[in-house]
Motif scaffolding. Structure first.
Motif, short mmCIF file in Angstrom:
data_model
loop_
_atom_site.label_atom_id
_atom_site.label_comp_id
_atom_site.label_asym_id
_atom_site.label_seq_id
_atom_site.Cartn_x
_atom_site.Cartn_y
_atom_site.Cartn_z
N MET A 1 -26.37 -6.05 -16.19
CA MET A 1 -26.08 -4.95 -15.28
C MET A 1 -25.57 -5.51 -13.96
N SER A 2 -24.54 -4.88 -13.44
CA SER A 2 -23.99 -5.27 -12.15
C SER A 2 -23.84 -4.02 -11.28
N GLN A 3 -23.90 -4.25 -9.99
CA GLN A 3 -23.78 -3.13 -9.06
C GLN A 3 -22.33 -2.99 -8.62
N TYR A 4 -21.85 -1.75 -8.59
CA TYR A 4 -20.47 -1.47 -8.18
C TYR A 4 -20.46 -0.34 -7.16
N LEU A 5 -19.48 -0.42 -6.29
CA LEU A 5 -19.12 0.72 -5.45
C LEU A 5 -17.98 1.45 -6.15
N VAL A 6 -18.17 2.73 -6.44
CA VAL A 6 -17.17 3.50 -7.19
C VAL A 6 -16.69 4.66 -6.32
N PHE A 7 -15.38 4.82 -6.23
CA PHE A 7 -14.82 5.95 -5.50
C PHE A 7 -13.47 6.33 -6.09
N ARG A 8 -13.00 7.51 -5.72
CA ARG A 8 -11.73 8.01 -6.24
C ARG A 8 -10.70 8.06 -5.12
N LEU A 9 -9.44 7.99 -5.49
CA LEU A 9 -8.34 8.13 -4.56
C LEU A 9 -7.38 9.18 -5.09
N TYR A 10 -7.08 10.17 -4.27
CA TYR A 10 -6.11 11.18 -4.65
C TYR A 10 -5.36 11.59 -3.40
N GLY A 11 -4.04 11.78 -3.54
CA GLY A 11 -3.25 12.25 -2.42
C GLY A 11 -1.96 12.88 -2.90
N ALA A 12 -1.42 13.77 -2.08
CA ALA A 12 -0.14 14.39 -2.43
C ALA A 12 0.96 13.34 -2.53
N MET A 13 0.87 12.28 -1.70
CA MET A 13 1.84 11.19 -1.74
C MET A 13 1.11 9.87 -1.58
N ALA A 14 1.63 8.83 -2.24
CA ALA A 14 1.08 7.48 -2.13
C ALA A 14 2.23 6.49 -2.26
N SER A 15 2.05 5.31 -1.67
CA SER A 15 3.06 4.26 -1.80
C SER A 15 2.35 2.92 -1.76
N PHE A 16 2.38 2.20 -2.89
CA PHE A 16 1.70 0.92 -3.00
C PHE A 16 2.77 -0.16 -3.13
N GLY A 17 3.02 -0.84 -2.01
CA GLY A 17 4.17 -1.71 -1.89
C GLY A 17 4.24 -2.83 -2.91
N GLU A 18 5.44 -3.02 -3.43
CA GLU A 18 5.77 -4.17 -4.27
C GLU A 18 6.65 -5.09 -3.44
N ILE A 19 7.15 -6.17 -4.02
CA ILE A 19 8.05 -7.06 -3.32
C ILE A 19 9.30 -6.29 -2.91
N ALA A 20 9.62 -6.33 -1.60
CA ALA A 20 10.78 -5.60 -1.10
C ALA A 20 12.06 -6.38 -1.43
N VAL A 21 13.03 -5.67 -1.99
CA VAL A 21 14.31 -6.27 -2.34
C VAL A 21 15.39 -5.55 -1.54
N GLY A 22 15.97 -6.26 -0.54
CA GLY A 22 17.01 -5.65 0.28
C GLY A 22 16.53 -4.38 0.95
N GLU A 23 17.27 -3.32 0.76
CA GLU A 23 16.95 -2.06 1.43
C GLU A 23 15.95 -1.22 0.65
N LEU A 24 15.55 -1.65 -0.53
CA LEU A 24 14.63 -0.88 -1.36
C LEU A 24 13.19 -1.28 -1.10
N ARG A 25 12.31 -0.30 -0.95
CA ARG A 25 10.87 -0.51 -0.79
C ARG A 25 10.19 0.15 -1.98
#
Length: 245
Positions: free
Chosen positions: A1-25
């Motif tokens: 058994m291990s202890q965890y912190l558990v939570f949820r994430l929800y939003g109308a919009m989200a952006s989780f950045g990847e490697i930026a290539v030129g003008e694209l995010r």
């Protein structure tokens, strides 16, 4: 058994950045390790300029993510005016940046977002963790800085409903809210949230996942310096629950 912190994430919009290539995010379809560390730092009131505080978080926690709804892609076109970077000049406000019109140039970018994404997150504390999971849960409940999903323009649309509990595996922690309504009844009725056909699970090496990884992938989201915005690649394990079933 291990202890965890558990939570949820929800939003109308989200952006989780990847490697930026030129003008694209580009945006990933689920939260990056850097985004989750940034979320905890914001809740605790640790600024990006606090390198020691940020590094303690980086060394102290591991994350598992369950992707329930990957949402719909959205691309936004941006134009931003700014002066050329000079080592001799430090602009402390936007007004100072815009003062000399002759030095301004325009940057064009296209930024990707996900709309109506829903994720469960489980946090595992290592021996060097600077805060207990209970302290993290309290901070998420009453954050010092604003919490957002990758970009400041993407606020959370629901409380995180963070809990701390013991589970036999990471998967059991991430599945522990399956029988509970994630969204309030009125919101669920008023909006047609599109759940993915099968959830996908992502976790860091060394965690007791309770799953056989479908694949291992590389993701460049391990923060090296928040102040200099530097990140390193890391290995991530993936379980695609619908594969082969």
């Amino acid at each position: 058994m291990s202890q965890y912190l558990v939570f949820r994430l929800y939003g109308a919009m989200a952006s989780f950045g990847e490697i930026a290539v030129g003008e694209l995010r580009h945006s990933a379809v689920y939260p990056s390790r850097s985004a989750l560390l940034g979320l905890l730092a914001a809740a605790l009131g640790i600024p990006r300029s606090d390198e020691a505080g940020q590094q303690a978080l980086i060394n102290g926690y591991r994350f598992g993510v369950k992707l329930i709804a990957s949402g719909t892609p959205l691309r936004d076109y941006h134009t931003v005016q700014s002066p050329a970077i000079s080592k001799k000049i430090t602009y402390r406000t936007r007004k100072q940046e815009m003062a000399d019109k002759d030095k301004l140039s325009t940057i064009l970018t296209s930024r990707e977002y996900r709309t109506d994404g829903l994720y469960m997150v489980a946090v595992d504390a290592l021996n060097d963790a600077p805060f207990s999971l209970q302290q993290l849960a309290g901070a998420l409940d009453k954050p010092i800085f604003q919490l957002y999903l990758g970009r400041k323009s993407c606020p959370l649309a629901l409380p995180l409903a963070a809990i701390v509990a013991e589970f036999e595996s990471l998967k059991m922690a991430l599945d522990s809210r399956d029988q509970q309504a994630l969204l309030p009844e009125m919101l669920a009725v008023s909006r047609a949230l599109r759940l993915d056909r099968s959830p996908r699970y992502f976790w860091e090496q060394g965690m007791d996942s309770g799953m056989d990884a479908t694949l291992t992938q590389t993701r460049s989201d391990q923060p090296l310096s928040r102040a200099r915005w530097q990140f390193a690649p890391r290995q991530e394990l993936v379980f695609m629950s619908g594969v082969g079933s």
